[in-house]
Design a protein around this motif. Structure first.
Motif, PDB file in Angstrom:
ATOM      1  N   PRO A 107       0.820  -1.218   0.000  1.00 54.66           N
ATOM      2  CA  PRO A 107       0.000   0.000   0.000  1.00 54.66           C
ATOM      3  C   PRO A 107       0.853   1.267   0.000  1.00 54.66           C
ATOM      4  CG  PRO A 107      -0.126  -1.150   2.110  1.00 54.66           C
ATOM      5  CD  PRO A 107       0.559  -2.070   1.167  1.00 54.66           C
ATOM      6  N   ALA A 131       9.994  -3.110  15.583  1.00 54.79           N
ATOM      7  CA  ALA A 131      11.298  -2.962  14.912  1.00 54.79           C
ATOM      8  C   ALA A 131      11.115  -2.979  13.393  1.00 54.79           C
ATOM      9  CB  ALA A 131      12.239  -4.081  15.349  1.00 54.79           C
ATOM     10  N   LEU A 132      10.202  -3.844  12.919  1.00 55.70           N
ATOM     11  CA  LEU A 132       9.946  -3.938  11.475  1.00 55.70           C
ATOM     12  C   LEU A 132       9.360  -2.625  10.954  1.00 55.70           C
ATOM     13  CD1 LEU A 132       9.854  -5.648   8.906  1.00 55.70           C
ATOM     14  CD2 LEU A 132       7.651  -6.560   9.656  1.00 55.70           C
ATOM     15  N   ILE A 133       8.420  -2.046  11.710  1.00 53.72           N
ATOM     16  CA  ILE A 133       7.828  -0.766  11.303  1.00 53.72           C
ATOM     17  C   ILE A 133       8.898   0.325  11.283  1.00 53.72           C
ATOM     18  CG2 ILE A 133       6.194   1.033  11.997  1.00 53.72           C
ATOM     19  CD1 ILE A 133       4.389  -1.208  13.081  1.00 53.72           C
ATOM     20  N   ILE A 181      -3.055  -7.803  16.983  1.00 55.04           N
ATOM     21  CA  ILE A 181      -1.928  -8.600  16.514  1.00 55.04           C
ATOM     22  C   ILE A 181      -0.883  -8.674  17.616  1.00 55.04           C
ATOM     23  CG2 ILE A 181       0.009  -8.607  14.909  1.00 55.04           C
ATOM     24  CD1 ILE A 181      -1.939  -7.656  12.781  1.00 55.04           C
ATOM     25  N   THR A 182      -0.373  -9.866  17.850  1.00 57.60           N
ATOM     26  CA  THR A 182       0.558 -10.096  18.949  1.00 57.60           C
ATOM     27  C   THR A 182       1.445 -11.283  18.585  1.00 57.60           C
ATOM     28  OG1 THR A 182       0.670 -10.740  21.273  1.00 57.60           O
ATOM     29  CG2 THR A 182      -1.213 -11.539  20.040  1.00 57.60           C
ATOM     30  N   ASP A 183       2.419 -11.587  19.437  1.00 55.51           N
ATOM     31  CA  ASP A 183       3.201 -12.800  19.196  1.00 55.51           C
ATOM     32  C   ASP A 183       2.946 -13.853  20.291  1.00 55.51           C
ATOM     33  OD1 ASP A 183       4.426 -11.372  21.140  1.00 55.51           O
ATOM     34  OD2 ASP A 183       6.426 -11.412  20.267  1.00 55.51           O
ATOM     35  N   ARG A 240       3.460   1.461   8.956  1.00 62.84           N
ATOM     36  CA  ARG A 240       2.460   0.702   9.712  1.00 62.84           C
ATOM     37  C   ARG A 240       1.450   0.041   8.781  1.00 62.84           C
ATOM     38  NH1 ARG A 240       2.646   4.966  13.590  1.00 62.84           N
ATOM     39  NH2 ARG A 240       0.981   6.031  12.508  1.00 62.84           N
ATOM     40  N   ARG A 241       0.971   0.815   7.789  1.00 57.07           N
ATOM     41  CA  ARG A 241      -0.005   0.252   6.835  1.00 57.07           C
ATOM     42  C   ARG A 241       0.587  -0.954   6.111  1.00 57.07           C
ATOM     43  NH1 ARG A 241      -1.928   4.080   2.473  1.00 57.07           N
ATOM     44  NH2 ARG A 241      -3.105   2.255   1.808  1.00 57.07           N
ATOM     45  N   LEU A 261       0.949  -3.996   8.484  1.00 58.45           N
ATOM     46  CA  LEU A 261      -0.360  -4.618   8.744  1.00 58.45           C
ATOM     47  C   LEU A 261      -0.822  -5.433   7.537  1.00 58.45           C
ATOM     48  CD1 LEU A 261      -2.374  -1.961  10.747  1.00 58.45           C
ATOM     49  CD2 LEU A 261      -1.814  -4.283  11.443  1.00 58.45           C
ATOM     50  N   MET A 291       2.497  -1.537  25.179  1.00 61.52           N
ATOM     51  CA  MET A 291       3.045  -1.765  23.837  1.00 61.52           C
ATOM     52  C   MET A 291       1.909  -2.022  22.847  1.00 61.52           C
ATOM     53  SD  MET A 291       5.707  -4.696  22.908  1.00 61.52           S
ATOM     54  CE  MET A 291       4.560  -5.734  23.776  1.00 61.52           C
ATOM     55  N   ALA A 292       1.644  -0.993  22.061  1.00 56.94           N
ATOM     56  CA  ALA A 292       0.459  -1.061  21.209  1.00 56.94           C
ATOM     57  C   ALA A 292       0.642  -2.012  20.034  1.00 56.94           C
ATOM     58  CB  ALA A 292       0.123   0.332  20.684  1.00 56.94           C
ATOM     59  N   ALA A 293       1.718  -1.823  19.293  1.00 57.35           N
ATOM     60  CA  ALA A 293       1.823  -2.454  17.983  1.00 57.35           C
ATOM     61  C   ALA A 293       2.348  -3.877  18.062  1.00 57.35           C
ATOM     62  CB  ALA A 293       2.692  -1.613  17.069  1.00 57.35           C
ATOM     63  N   GLY A 294       1.621  -4.736  18.757  1.00 54.51           N
ATOM     64  CA  GLY A 294       1.820  -6.168  18.675  1.00 54.51           C
ATOM     65  C   GLY A 294       2.991  -6.728  19.458  1.00 54.51           C
ATOM     66  N   SER A 295       4.214  -6.524  18.985  1.00 52.35           N
ATOM     67  CA  SER A 295       5.376  -7.110  19.631  1.00 52.35           C
ATOM     68  C   SER A 295       6.595  -6.269  19.286  1.00 52.35           C
ATOM     69  CB  SER A 295       5.576  -8.540  19.148  1.00 52.35           C
ATOM     70  OG  SER A 295       6.033  -8.534  17.801  1.00 52.35           O
ATOM     71  N   LEU A 346      13.712  -9.700  10.033  1.00 50.48           N
ATOM     72  CA  LEU A 346      12.535  -9.246  10.787  1.00 50.48           C
ATOM     73  C   LEU A 346      11.251  -9.757  10.142  1.00 50.48           C
ATOM     74  CD1 LEU A 346      13.432  -5.622  11.893  1.00 50.48           C
ATOM     75  CD2 LEU A 346      12.727  -7.502  13.367  1.00 50.48           C
ATOM     76  N   ASP A 382       9.242  -7.218  17.735  1.00 49.21           N
ATOM     77  CA  ASP A 382       9.653  -7.466  16.354  1.00 49.21           C
ATOM     78  C   ASP A 382       8.824  -6.635  15.387  1.00 49.21           C
ATOM     79  OD1 ASP A 382      11.691  -9.152  16.877  1.00 49.21           O
ATOM     80  OD2 ASP A 382      10.543 -11.001  16.608  1.00 49.21           O
ATOM     81  N   ILE A 383       7.517  -6.536  15.641  1.00 48.84           N
ATOM     82  CA  ILE A 383       6.652  -5.757  14.750  1.00 48.84           C
ATOM     83  C   ILE A 383       7.043  -4.285  14.829  1.00 48.84           C
ATOM     84  CG2 ILE A 383       4.257  -5.035  14.334  1.00 48.84           C
ATOM     85  CD1 ILE A 383       3.364  -7.802  15.266  1.00 48.84           C
ATOM     86  N   ILE A 418       1.179  -8.652   7.367  1.00 51.96           N
ATOM     87  CA  ILE A 418       0.788  -9.656   8.364  1.00 51.96           C
ATOM     88  C   ILE A 418      -0.497 -10.363   7.930  1.00 51.96           C
ATOM     89  CG2 ILE A 418      -0.052  -9.946  10.740  1.00 51.96           C
ATOM     90  CD1 ILE A 418       1.987  -7.802  11.577  1.00 51.96           C
ATOM     91  N   VAL A 424       8.600 -11.988  12.107  1.00 50.60           N
ATOM     92  CA  VAL A 424       7.221 -11.546  12.296  1.00 50.60           C
ATOM     93  C   VAL A 424       6.256 -12.523  11.606  1.00 50.60           C
ATOM     94  CG1 VAL A 424       5.564  -9.716  11.793  1.00 50.60           C
ATOM     95  CG2 VAL A 424       7.825  -9.136  12.664  1.00 50.60           C
ATOM     96  N   GLU A 446      -4.389   3.647  20.650  1.00 48.63           N
ATOM     97  CA  GLU A 446      -3.313   3.458  21.631  1.00 48.63           C
ATOM     98  C   GLU A 446      -2.289   4.591  21.558  1.00 48.63           C
ATOM     99  OE1 GLU A 446      -2.386   0.947  24.227  1.00 48.63           O
ATOM    100  OE2 GLU A 446      -4.506   1.415  24.045  1.00 48.63           O
ATOM    101  N   TRP A 457      -4.339   0.563  17.013  1.00 51.24           N
ATOM    102  CA  TRP A 457      -3.034   1.214  17.186  1.00 51.24           C
ATOM    103  C   TRP A 457      -3.186   2.741  17.251  1.00 51.24           C
ATOM    104  CZ3 TRP A 457       0.779  -1.741  13.402  1.00 51.24           C
ATOM    105  CH2 TRP A 457       0.891  -3.076  13.845  1.00 51.24           C
TER     106      TRP A 457
END
Lengths: 199, 199
Positions: A19, B10-12, A64-66, B27-28, B31, B1-5, A47, B7-8, B34, A51, A96, A93
């Motif tokens: 996107p 760090a990836l963002i 979304i979580t791990d 972020r888009r 997501l 921690m909003a955005a999942g984990s 990464l 690793d997520i 994933i 992920v 948050e 998100w």
């Protein structure tokens, strides 16, 4: 074959489907990644692998979580009796980041849509109703988009909870902070005027 | 921690550092990746791994390739005696998309810059001069950017080839195809007027 190799071409084509990206921006990104192989490209590949292997939906709220249960659902401080219902994880998100809401969430995974034949069972709505009953929730905040489908979904959930003791609320509509009236659409101005408050 | 984990997150953060992307678009993208794990995310990780392992510079021209010699340098049909000198690989790809040039390239890897202390030895200029001599090149086309540094670099190369039989040319300057005069800068209009041609 201009762009290096088949793999590079495939990488650009895949990137261009993300996107906000197109062929031109995908080429720029891939060229930068190749010149920064150690600091960016290898790290990015690792990464993405991690992920892809770890990311899943929270069994309770759909975030979304791990792990099986996300950090918000696992945090006892957030058992405030409030559940904020959102369309998707991006909206969760966004809320948050605002940091104003200290309760828990419920991600529907979309909105009801007659056109796309999406009914309540296709979303996480039955789970929501079960969860509200089991958790003895006091308030459900419907933070759904101000679109026709979003509002239909909000009405459906409010109807389903009509006979319970749960308070159902929605986000306030009005002028955005820092918003200029001149640039706002008529619907927003009308809504802001109708919901005017004493200062 | 909003955005999942972690690793997520760090990836963002890593995605947000790519050219043209910021935190919101990163972020888009994450997501979407994933939710499309099998069709996009795993494929992307694999392609990044393969390109990181395979991609390198063509030993002759500096183009990005997965072999010692790129497809253009390896193609005997492109031994036309013309070498097109470009600033970077992105410019080489842009010329290849045009499809008008059938000779070979030489990627400098930048332009001369007194400010950034980039001299001829920091670029692929010595290689270019050796290559022109060894290949008995007939024409060198300097397709360098129309910036001060780009033109300084072009002049430097033209000077270095002044005593040889090689013809040194540059891209024509003028009105872009489909360009409206009203939106063009004064320098371009002046250049186009000076280089006017009989129709």
């Amino acid at each position: 074959m201009a762009a290096g190799s088949d793999d590079i071409q495939a990488l650009i084509a895949l990137m261009a489907r993300l996107p906000g990206l197109g062929p031109r921006s995908a080429r720029r990104i891939v060229l930068q990644l190749i010149t920064r192989r150690d600091s960016q490209m290898i790290q990015l590949a690792q990464l993405l692998d991690r992920v892809a292997a770890g990311a899943r939906e929270c069994l309770t709220c759909g975030n979304i979580t791990d792990r099986d249960t996300c950090a918000i659902c696992a945090d006892p401080a957030r058992a405030t009796g409030e559940i904020c219902v959102v369309q998707d994880v991006a909206d969760l998100w966004a809320l948050e980041r605002g940091g104003a809401f200290r309760g828990r969430y419920h991600v529907l995974g979309g909105t009801l849509s007659a056109l796309d034949e999406i009914g309540p069972e296709d979303l996480r709505i039955p789970d929501l109703l079960t969860r509200i009953e089991e958790d003895r929730t006091a308030e459900v905040i419907l933070a759904l988009p101000a679109t026709v489908d979003g509002q239909t979904t909000a009405h459906y959930i409010a109807d389903a909870l009509a006979d319970t003791a749960v308070a159902v609320t929605g986000l306030a509509q009005g002028v955005p902070i820092g918003g200029e009236l001149d640039y706002l659409d008529d619907g927003t101005i009308t809504a802001a005027l109708r919901a005017r408050r004493r200062i």
